[in-house]
Design a protein around this motif. Structure first.
Motif, PDB file in Angstrom:
ATOM      1  N   ILE A 101      -5.388 -24.466  49.337  1.00 18.02           N
ATOM      2  CA  ILE A 101      -6.658 -24.295  48.248  1.00 18.02           C
ATOM      3  C   ILE A 101      -6.834 -22.784  48.291  1.00 18.02           C
ATOM      4  CG2 ILE A 101      -9.177 -24.198  48.317  1.00 18.02           C
ATOM      5  CD1 ILE A 101      -9.179 -27.038  49.724  1.00 18.02           C
ATOM      6  N   LYS A 102      -6.786 -22.392  47.230  1.00 17.80           N
ATOM      7  CA  LYS A 102      -7.066 -20.849  46.799  1.00 17.80           C
ATOM      8  C   LYS A 102      -8.442 -20.680  46.408  1.00 17.80           C
ATOM      9  CE  LYS A 102      -2.747 -19.154  47.054  1.00 17.80           C
ATOM     10  NZ  LYS A 102      -2.602 -18.126  47.992  1.00 17.80           N
ATOM     11  N   THR A 103      -9.059 -19.347  47.314  1.00 23.87           N
ATOM     12  CA  THR A 103     -10.376 -19.183  46.928  1.00 23.87           C
ATOM     13  C   THR A 103     -10.459 -17.698  46.619  1.00 23.87           C
ATOM     14  OG1 THR A 103     -10.617 -18.223  49.288  1.00 23.87           O
ATOM     15  CG2 THR A 103     -10.880 -20.713  48.981  1.00 23.87           C
ATOM     16  N   ARG A 104     -11.552 -17.359  46.352  1.00 18.86           N
ATOM     17  CA  ARG A 104     -11.728 -15.786  45.892  1.00 18.86           C
ATOM     18  C   ARG A 104     -11.736 -15.255  47.610  1.00 18.86           C
ATOM     19  NH1 ARG A 104     -17.318 -15.506  44.027  1.00 18.86           N
ATOM     20  NH2 ARG A 104     -17.214 -13.363  44.345  1.00 18.86           N
ATOM     21  N   PRO A 105     -11.430 -13.803  47.497  1.00 20.04           N
ATOM     22  CA  PRO A 105     -11.417 -13.249  48.844  1.00 20.04           C
ATOM     23  C   PRO A 105     -12.489 -13.339  49.679  1.00 20.04           C
ATOM     24  CG  PRO A 105     -10.522 -11.869  47.119  1.00 20.04           C
ATOM     25  CD  PRO A 105     -11.181 -12.889  46.271  1.00 20.04           C
ATOM     26  N   GLY A 106     -12.326 -13.812  50.980  1.00 19.16           N
ATOM     27  CA  GLY A 106     -13.428 -13.845  51.853  1.00 19.16           C
ATOM     28  C   GLY A 106     -14.163 -15.312  51.909  1.00 19.16           C
ATOM     29  N   TYR A 107     -13.653 -16.215  51.056  1.00 20.74           N
ATOM     30  CA  TYR A 107     -14.336 -17.380  51.102  1.00 20.74           C
ATOM     31  C   TYR A 107     -13.798 -18.668  51.590  1.00 20.74           C
ATOM     32  CZ  TYR A 107     -17.796 -16.121  47.540  1.00 20.74           C
ATOM     33  OH  TYR A 107     -19.035 -15.852  46.940  1.00 20.74           O
TER      34      TYR A 107
END
Length: 158
Positions: A101-107
């Protein structure tokens, strides 16, 4: 406690999107987002978040989130309210019984935490970095089953 959690999330967003080098600058940025607090409270929040100072690409010392001195900063700063309206989830891909899973930085950590605590039977566990989550899926489970289960936990997955 909700106010404190909101304030800490706003502080994370501010630090990840701007190069600020003093507590005064942080207090000003927080005030622009609707959080009025004392320097002592800010110091406690920074300590709780394990925020450090590191040299930026320009040679200035700026606040950074833990374990990432070269934190990925956005090139065009947005307000915390704008950033909170965009979900952290970006994409999911599978290879065998592993999902990424790819997320926004920090998530990634908070999303992985939610996945782990939702007790989805088809997922054995997760490992999270800053913007990537590795999920291990039980053998023989179809990816669509996993996506359906995750969509109950992860906003905007479908």
């Amino acid at each position: 406690m909700k106010v404190k959690n909101d304030r800490l999330e706003a502080l994370r967003m501010i630090i990840s999107s701007q190069e600020l080098g003093s507590q005064e600058e942080l207090l000003t940025a927080l005030k622009q987002e609707g959080f009025t607090l004392t320097q002592a409270t800010l110091s406690r929040d920074l300590k709780q978040l394990k925020v450090a100072k590191a040299a930026s690409m320009r040679g200035n010392y700026v606040y950074v989130l833990p374990n990432d001195t070269m934190y990925k900063r956005v090139s065009t700063p947005h307000s915390v309210r704008e950033m909170l309206q965009v979900p952290g989830f970006l994409s999911i891909n599978f290879s065998g019984n592993i999902g990424v899973i790819k997320t926004r930085p920090g998530y990634a950590s908070s999303i992985a935490y939610n996945i782990d605590n939702s007790n989805i039977d088809d997922i054995l566990g997760t490992i999270a970095g800053d913007d990537t989550i590795l999920i291990v899926i039980k053998q023989g489970v179809h990816t669509q089953q996993v996506i359906d289960a995750l969509s109950e936990v992860v906003p905007n997955m479908k």
